[in-house]
Design a protein around this motif. Structure first.
Motif, PDB file in Angstrom:
ATOM      1  N   ILE A  64       0.839  -1.195   0.000  1.00 46.32           N
ATOM      2  CA  ILE A  64       0.000   0.000   0.000  1.00 46.32           C
ATOM      3  C   ILE A  64       0.874   1.245   0.000  1.00 46.32           C
ATOM      4  CG2 ILE A  64      -1.726   1.302   1.339  1.00 46.32           C
ATOM      5  CD1 ILE A  64      -2.478  -1.454   2.604  1.00 46.32           C
ATOM      6  N   GLU A  65       0.487   2.221  -0.805  1.00 44.66           N
ATOM      7  CA  GLU A  65       1.175   3.513  -0.800  1.00 44.66           C
ATOM      8  C   GLU A  65       0.128   4.628  -0.743  1.00 44.66           C
ATOM      9  OE1 GLU A  65       4.763   5.909  -3.056  1.00 44.66           O
ATOM     10  OE2 GLU A  65       4.290   3.842  -3.573  1.00 44.66           O
ATOM     11  N   ILE A  66       0.352   5.582   0.146  1.00 44.57           N
ATOM     12  CA  ILE A  66      -0.529   6.739   0.267  1.00 44.57           C
ATOM     13  C   ILE A  66       0.026   7.840  -0.620  1.00 44.57           C
ATOM     14  CG2 ILE A  66      -1.641   8.378   1.829  1.00 44.57           C
ATOM     15  CD1 ILE A  66      -2.330   5.409   2.307  1.00 44.57           C
TER      16      ILE A  66
ATOM     17  N   LEU B  50       1.139  -0.592   6.124  1.00 49.11           N
ATOM     18  CA  LEU B  50       1.909   0.471   5.472  1.00 49.11           C
ATOM     19  C   LEU B  50       3.403   0.241   5.638  1.00 49.11           C
ATOM     20  CD1 LEU B  50       0.211   3.937   6.134  1.00 49.11           C
ATOM     21  CD2 LEU B  50       0.798   2.912   3.934  1.00 49.11           C
ATOM     22  N   GLU B  51       4.111   0.267   4.532  1.00 47.84           N
ATOM     23  CA  GLU B  51       5.563   0.129   4.561  1.00 47.84           C
ATOM     24  C   GLU B  51       6.209   1.473   4.923  1.00 47.84           C
ATOM     25  OE1 GLU B  51       7.516  -2.625   3.677  1.00 47.84           O
ATOM     26  OE2 GLU B  51       5.741  -3.905   3.488  1.00 47.84           O
ATOM     27  N   PRO B  52       7.430   1.446   5.443  1.00 43.13           N
ATOM     28  CA  PRO B  52       8.132   2.703   5.727  1.00 43.13           C
ATOM     29  C   PRO B  52       8.262   3.559   4.460  1.00 43.13           C
ATOM     30  CG  PRO B  52       9.294   0.830   6.681  1.00 43.13           C
ATOM     31  CD  PRO B  52       8.215   0.264   5.813  1.00 43.13           C
ATOM     32  N   ASP B  53       8.104   4.842   4.622  1.00 42.05           N
ATOM     33  CA  ASP B  53       8.294   5.810   3.525  1.00 42.05           C
ATOM     34  C   ASP B  53       7.274   5.626   2.396  1.00 42.05           C
ATOM     35  OD1 ASP B  53      10.560   6.818   4.886  1.00 42.05           O
ATOM     36  OD2 ASP B  53      11.791   5.256   3.973  1.00 42.05           O
ATOM     37  N   HIS B  54       6.120   5.034   2.683  1.00 41.35           N
ATOM     38  CA  HIS B  54       5.088   4.866   1.675  1.00 41.35           C
ATOM     39  C   HIS B  54       3.922   5.826   1.900  1.00 41.35           C
ATOM     40  CE1 HIS B  54       5.886   1.017  -0.771  1.00 41.35           C
ATOM     41  NE2 HIS B  54       7.039   1.462  -0.296  1.00 41.35           N
ATOM     42  N   ILE B  55       4.205   6.955   2.536  1.00 41.48           N
ATOM     43  CA  ILE B  55       3.211   8.011   2.732  1.00 41.48           C
ATOM     44  C   ILE B  55       3.762   9.284   2.100  1.00 41.48           C
ATOM     45  CG2 ILE B  55       1.912   9.368   4.412  1.00 41.48           C
ATOM     46  CD1 ILE B  55       2.261   7.079   6.396  1.00 41.48           C
TER      47      ILE B  55
ATOM     48  N   PRO C 114       4.837  12.694   1.745  1.00 39.94           N
ATOM     49  CA  PRO C 114       5.091  13.710   2.776  1.00 39.94           C
ATOM     50  C   PRO C 114       4.430  15.051   2.478  1.00 39.94           C
ATOM     51  CG  PRO C 114       7.055  13.368   1.431  1.00 39.94           C
ATOM     52  CD  PRO C 114       6.077  12.313   1.031  1.00 39.94           C
ATOM     53  N   ALA C 115       4.081  15.291   1.212  1.00 43.90           N
ATOM     54  CA  ALA C 115       3.397  16.537   0.879  1.00 43.90           C
ATOM     55  C   ALA C 115       1.935  16.509   1.319  1.00 43.90           C
ATOM     56  CB  ALA C 115       3.483  16.781  -0.628  1.00 43.90           C
ATOM     57  N   THR C 116       1.419  15.291   1.590  1.00 46.27           N
ATOM     58  CA  THR C 116       0.020  15.154   2.004  1.00 46.27           C
ATOM     59  C   THR C 116      -0.111  14.936   3.501  1.00 46.27           C
ATOM     60  OG1 THR C 116      -0.454  14.109  -0.140  1.00 46.27           O
ATOM     61  CG2 THR C 116      -2.131  13.899   1.575  1.00 46.27           C
ATOM     62  N   TYR C 117       0.707  14.051   4.038  1.00 48.68           N
ATOM     63  CA  TYR C 117       0.646  13.726   5.465  1.00 48.68           C
ATOM     64  C   TYR C 117       2.049  13.751   6.060  1.00 48.68           C
ATOM     65  CZ  TYR C 117      -4.006  11.893   4.273  1.00 48.68           C
ATOM     66  OH  TYR C 117      -5.293  11.756   3.823  1.00 48.68           O
ATOM     67  N   SER C 118       2.129  14.230   7.277  1.00 51.94           N
ATOM     68  CA  SER C 118       3.435  14.352   7.938  1.00 51.94           C
ATOM     69  C   SER C 118       3.955  13.021   8.461  1.00 51.94           C
ATOM     70  CB  SER C 118       3.344  15.346   9.085  1.00 51.94           C
ATOM     71  OG  SER C 118       2.384  14.927  10.054  1.00 51.94           O
ATOM     72  N   GLY C 119       3.109  12.013   8.499  1.00 51.99           N
ATOM     73  CA  GLY C 119       3.531  10.698   8.969  1.00 51.99           C
ATOM     74  C   GLY C 119       2.336   9.799   9.179  1.00 51.99           C
ATOM     75  N   ARG C 120       2.586   8.622   9.739  1.00 50.77           N
ATOM     76  CA  ARG C 120       1.552   7.601   9.914  1.00 50.77           C
ATOM     77  C   ARG C 120       0.371   8.124  10.732  1.00 50.77           C
ATOM     78  NH1 ARG C 120       1.828   2.105   9.436  1.00 50.77           N
ATOM     79  NH2 ARG C 120       4.066   2.239   9.106  1.00 50.77           N
TER      80      ARG C 120
ATOM     81  N   ARG D 129       8.783  -1.808  10.773  1.00 53.85           N
ATOM     82  CA  ARG D 129       8.114  -0.965   9.779  1.00 53.85           C
ATOM     83  C   ARG D 129       7.800   0.426  10.324  1.00 53.85           C
ATOM     84  NH1 ARG D 129       5.001  -5.667   9.175  1.00 53.85           N
ATOM     85  NH2 ARG D 129       3.135  -4.624  10.007  1.00 53.85           N
ATOM     86  N   GLY D 130       8.285   0.704  11.525  1.00 55.72           N
ATOM     87  CA  GLY D 130       8.099   2.032  12.081  1.00 55.72           C
ATOM     88  C   GLY D 130       6.819   2.223  12.865  1.00 55.72           C
TER      89      GLY D 130
END
Length: 373
Positions: free
Chosen positions: A106-108, A152-157, A159-165, A213-214
């Motif tokens: 999954i990638e956000i 959710l895998e690490p770094d699959h969000i 950053p321009a949309t969400y600051s983190g998990r 996975r953080g």
């Protein structure tokens, strides 16, 4: 006490997925290869779902699902059709015992939203209409929001949309509230959130992988209960929402081991679900003691004592004493019986035949009648 209940979950119930018929599997393969049109595939799917709903009624069920016949995966198909979520290729799959899934994740990519034209709404409407022709209650399954978070895998969000998990949670709540409203408006009165995350919280090994996975696993059960309650609060009283806690189901193998004790108080006592489908087909699930956290009232626990991972039929004389044992920790009137999982959480399916699958369903119905009827 009767096996026939007016509202779900039923004394004899099912998790959701069924083995894909050969004609459907062939049509999906042809479509994937570009040799069958969307409309032609839909026609095959419609016919397969219609036949499945009829089979469920003929085998004694009050409930009908579409078998997840229009899906490849139990979870990725739904997630990948949300706004802001994409299913991407990874360098690894999900590791089961001795086998690994296809490498997907999954990638956000943007704000998470439930689109008004999400294809699963059309899938539900087709099920609704087919179920109406048999008098069955249509049950529709979607993956739980906790699965999206946990997978959710690490770094699959983005950053321009969400600051983190943690920053995705509010939009995830809104997305699922909108989904519940959309399914309800389409006529759904029985929905199920399929959830592997809670089962992983029972496993030290899976918790360690989550930390890699953080994911902050400290207090995670409480956080997940809060997330789910935010989604479920305010739902219509006549909308039944249950959950299936899955320990992994891919080609008859599994992932998670560990009893329900670490999560039972939060899951059974502190979430607003109307019912729980719990896997109890092997010693990996532990004992029935965690059922003591089920609050008195209308909530139902479906005891998943009939395995879908093999075709060998359980002896009813072995199952009934296990139900009696479970009733030492939760009232019998708050218990019911189901298979432990679906028969095909992915389109590959488990290693049993269709005849063996239906024998399992008939066994659930017959045992339920002998216990509650």
């Amino acid at each position: 006490m009767s096996t026939t209940t007016a509202t779900p979950p039923f004394r004899a119930d099912i998790v959701g997925s069924f083995l894909r018929p050969a004609a459907l599997a062939e049509a999906r393969a042809q479509h994937a290869a570009g040799d069958l049109s969307d409309d032609a595939l839909r026609a095959v799917e419609d016919a397969a779902v219609e036949a499945l709903v009829q089979q469920q009624a003929e085998n004694g069920l009050q409930v009908a699902t579409d078998g997840e016949f229009r899906r490849s995966w139990w979870h990725f198909d739904f997630f990948g059709l949300l706004d802001g979520v994409e299913i991407v290729e990874l360098d690894h799959g999900i590791q089961f015992q001795g086998v690994q899934t296809r490498p997907r994740g999954i990638e956000i990519t943007g704000p998470i939203r439930f689109p008004a034209d999400h294809p699963f709404l059309a899938h539900f409407r087709a099920l609704r209409d087919a179920a109406a022709r048999t008098g069955a209650t249509p049950k529709f399954t979607i993956p739980a929001p906790t699965v999206l978070d946990f997978r959710l895998e690490p770094d699959h969000i983005d950053p321009a949309t969400y600051s983190g998990r943690d920053a995705i949670i509010d939009d995830l709540v809104t997305t699922y509230r909108d989904a519940l409203a959309a399914f309800y408006n389409a006529g759904a009165r029985y929905l199920q959130f399929d959830d592997t995350a809670w089962a992983y919280l029972c496993s030290d090994a899976e918790l360690a992988k989550a930390r890699e996975r953080g994911i902050d696993t400290e207090g995670i059960a409480e956080r997940y209960a809060t997330l789910l309650n935010r989604i479920l609060e305010g739902k219509p009283d006549d909308l039944i929402v249950t959950t299936h806690v899955c320990r992994g189901n891919f080609r008859s193998t599994w992932i998670s081991s560990g009893g329900y004790e670490p999560i039972a108080e939060q899951l059974l006592g502190n979430t607003a679900y109307d019912g729980y489908f719990l896997e109890y087909d092997s010693e990996r699930a532990g004992g029935f003691e965690p059922l003591r956290f089920l609050p008195a009232g209308d909530k139902i626990v479906e005891l998943g004592l009939i395995t879908t991972k093999s075709g060998e039929l359980e002896d009813a004389d072995d199952i009934r004493p296990r139900i009696e044992e479970a009733s030492s920790f939760a009232p019998l009137e708050q218990l019911a019986l189901s298979p432990q999982c679906g028969f095909a959480s992915t389109e590959e399916g488990n290693t049993l035949t269709e005849d063996e699958q239906w024998a399992k369903i008939r066994s659930v119905v017959d045992i339920s009648r002998s216990v509650w009827g």
